[in-house]
Design an enzyme around this catalytic site. Sequence first.
Site, PDB file in Angstrom:
ATOM      1  N   SER A 176      21.167  39.652  33.486  1.00 43.16           N
ATOM      2  CA  SER A 176      21.047  39.498  35.065  1.00 43.16           C
ATOM      3  C   SER A 176      19.902  40.387  35.351  1.00 43.16           C
ATOM      4  CB  SER A 176      22.508  40.042  35.714  1.00 43.16           C
ATOM      5  OG  SER A 176      22.306  39.697  37.070  1.00 43.16           O
ATOM      6  N   ASP A 340      26.356  29.307  35.864  1.00 37.49           N
ATOM      7  CA  ASP A 340      25.764  30.586  36.630  1.00 37.49           C
ATOM      8  C   ASP A 340      25.205  29.748  38.089  1.00 37.49           C
ATOM      9  OD1 ASP A 340      24.254  32.818  37.511  1.00 37.49           O
ATOM     10  OD2 ASP A 340      23.345  33.117  35.806  1.00 37.49           O
ATOM     11  N   HIS A 373      27.959  33.247  36.589  1.00 37.30           N
ATOM     12  CA  HIS A 373      27.033  34.273  36.196  1.00 37.30           C
ATOM     13  C   HIS A 373      27.627  35.279  35.066  1.00 37.30           C
ATOM     14  CE1 HIS A 373      23.389  36.589  36.602  1.00 37.30           C
ATOM     15  NE2 HIS A 373      23.992  37.664  36.962  1.00 37.30           N
TER      16      HIS A 373
END
Lengths: 393, 393
Positions: A176, A340, A373
């Site tokens: 991320s 995601d 995610h």
Amino acid sequence: MLRIFAIAVLGLAAAWAGPTWAYDGIVEKKTFSMATYTTQGGRTIKDVKVGWESYGKLNDARDNVILVTHFFSGNSHAAGRYAATDAAPGYWDGIIGAGKPIDTDRFFVISSDTLVNLSTKDPRTITTGPASIDPDTGKPYGMRFPVVTMRDFVEVQKALLESLGIRKLHAVVGASMGALQAFEWAAAHPAMVERIVPVIGGAEADAFLVGWLDIWASPIRLDPNWKGGDFYGGAEPVEGLALALKIVTLHARAAGWADRTFGRKWADPAKNPADAMGNRFAIEDTLDKAATARAKTSDANHFLYLAKANQLFSAGHAASLEEGLKPVKARTLLIPASSDLVLPPYLAARAATILKANGTPVETVTIEGDGGHLDGVLAIAKAGDAIKAFLAR
Amino acid sequence: MLRIFAIAVLGLAAAWAGPTWAYDGIVEKKTFSMATYTTQGGRTIKDVKVGWESYGKLNDARDNVILVTHFFSGNSHAAGRYAATDAAPGYWDGIIGAGKPIDTDRFFVISSDTLVNLSTKDPRTITTGPASIDPDTGKPYGMRFPVVTMRDFVEVQKALLESLGIRKLHAVVGASMGALQAFEWAAAHPAMVERIVPVIGGAEADAFLVGWLDIWASPIRLDPNWKGGDFYGGAEPVEGLALALKIVTLHARAAGWADRTFGRKWADPAKNPADAMGNRFAIEDTLDKAATARAKTSDANHFLYLAKANQLFSAGHAASLEEGLKPVKARTLLIPASSDLVLPPYLAARAATILKANGTPVETVTIEGDGGHLDGVLAIAKAGDAIKAFLAR
């Protein structure tokens, strides 16, 4: 021998995912200090401190280094335990440790807390940001802290590495916001970075992500206790911060996870949500409680600065992403997660297209799943084989 | 003749999408009143009023009726203009009118404002909800208004139709929350509903949607002016309501739209977002302005009641969705949008699977695009052929 047997029987992914093979050294949180740091925007901050930790041993050539860069609400605790009694190890303990994909028998793995790290009230997080005392005034910076970017995060990490005599990175690996830092490292210091593994990331925040980051941050500004950021010493904007964290939490998930975990269950089996406006579904209640708990260790202004740093991200910070990625030399393994919704696979694909056009070797391995995610953190073991092989090449 | 020529030259979709073939009668907003209405939860509301409008003529048999059910932030103004000088026609004017897919030369098209409609301050919206005066107290209901469901919306519409002598619906057609009402109509009154066209909808709110609806609503409760819903006559929670509407607006879109519309443009070309925390990107600024404008005609409590009605939705309100959909007889045309993040195509697919297992004829036509959920409103012309053919069968 026992280890080899276990891997053969359980399969590699299962073995990595379990706690059996956890990094077994005791982890120590350390502090890196700089008398001053000057941001990309030209503002100088005094007494900069960030926390860091490491797993494995730095070799004599100091060339066996893997830097792990952390996600938005994370810190440098990527693996292992501070004490044998810790409830849980670091977030990527499933892939970092002796014999694991990021093998601490071979690599010196290091991770640092970023500037403006969210978790200012977690005693194991060390950071410098709006909640820090400005030595010039003796008061917290609040919104007077300078804007910082991924590049600033990278430059502070670089100073830390240089303090240890490290001039080469075998790889930068991060999930991320950690993936954004990996791209920024490769663009800013191409001669230093041999490989990057951006997990659930992209090389630029697109307009949709910029908009979502604004929505994440907006509840903080709505909270009357925020007071333009000057809340220190008084009531803090915990409700606004909790709502911000609640949005992040749901956005980082996906429908399959929600169905499996909650379905249409009620928060209280005796209180039908149809009977009163205050009666709620289980998913609402759980998200609220989790967000309220997380808000206790977090700082609202740090959240705003982190959101800003993510919005500003475009690897290399050039006139175009193509320009920004041009210097990249690092061999790249992209690991998007299929479900995601925050940094969807198209962002990794966009980066891959540009890197390939530049002649940079790029591979993509997608984590298939319905966890959203967060699959990039919680289901990373699915990409364990690919990471191991990539780091060996 | 001119019309035939234009259709041949421009192609059907283009002709429907343009204003050329707009419904050309002048639309009149009317009021339907009930002395009392008793909710599914058993609470009786007095003096219930909802607005409605219609296009085309009711035939003598009263069997040429298409009911159009509106979306979360919409009202009954589906087509045409109230005055020739109106800036824009109703939201689905592209497909409702003489010679269009929902052909007003053939059908009597009727639409009504729901209970707890969001737009209480729009003079062309007539509704009953928390902002209405409770005749028993002479004060607005606030949060003392009873919980209402899709079924309640349907029952008020049914009373309206019965007041016009209508006992049969050729079709119920609606987008988003309108699709939920279409499913509820088919489940609650199977003998009355011959066809349904749920556009960008599903037959049940899944856990992920329940969670998102809570996030949409949360900023209202965070606004200190909300005061448990008793804000009437004082400062209203406009900032919380605007943030709620901002979340809905972005959630109803998708990345492709954001890229095309904004990219990484700055709100003010002289103010680089990297230079100050208050300098913003264009997408942030535009979403804020749009939300602030929409908040002016909306009511915060009505938003909370609408979110609740959507969370509670499960067609037929039975022990399971399979049970709830069992009574459905209506031939069904499902129209999901490929890039929808609010009610994604998997929800339509889930409904289709259950209906097919029941032997109900189901067709699915997907609107391909990158505009998100709103493609079901703005790009509906892409499904115009399919709707026309379906209504003719």
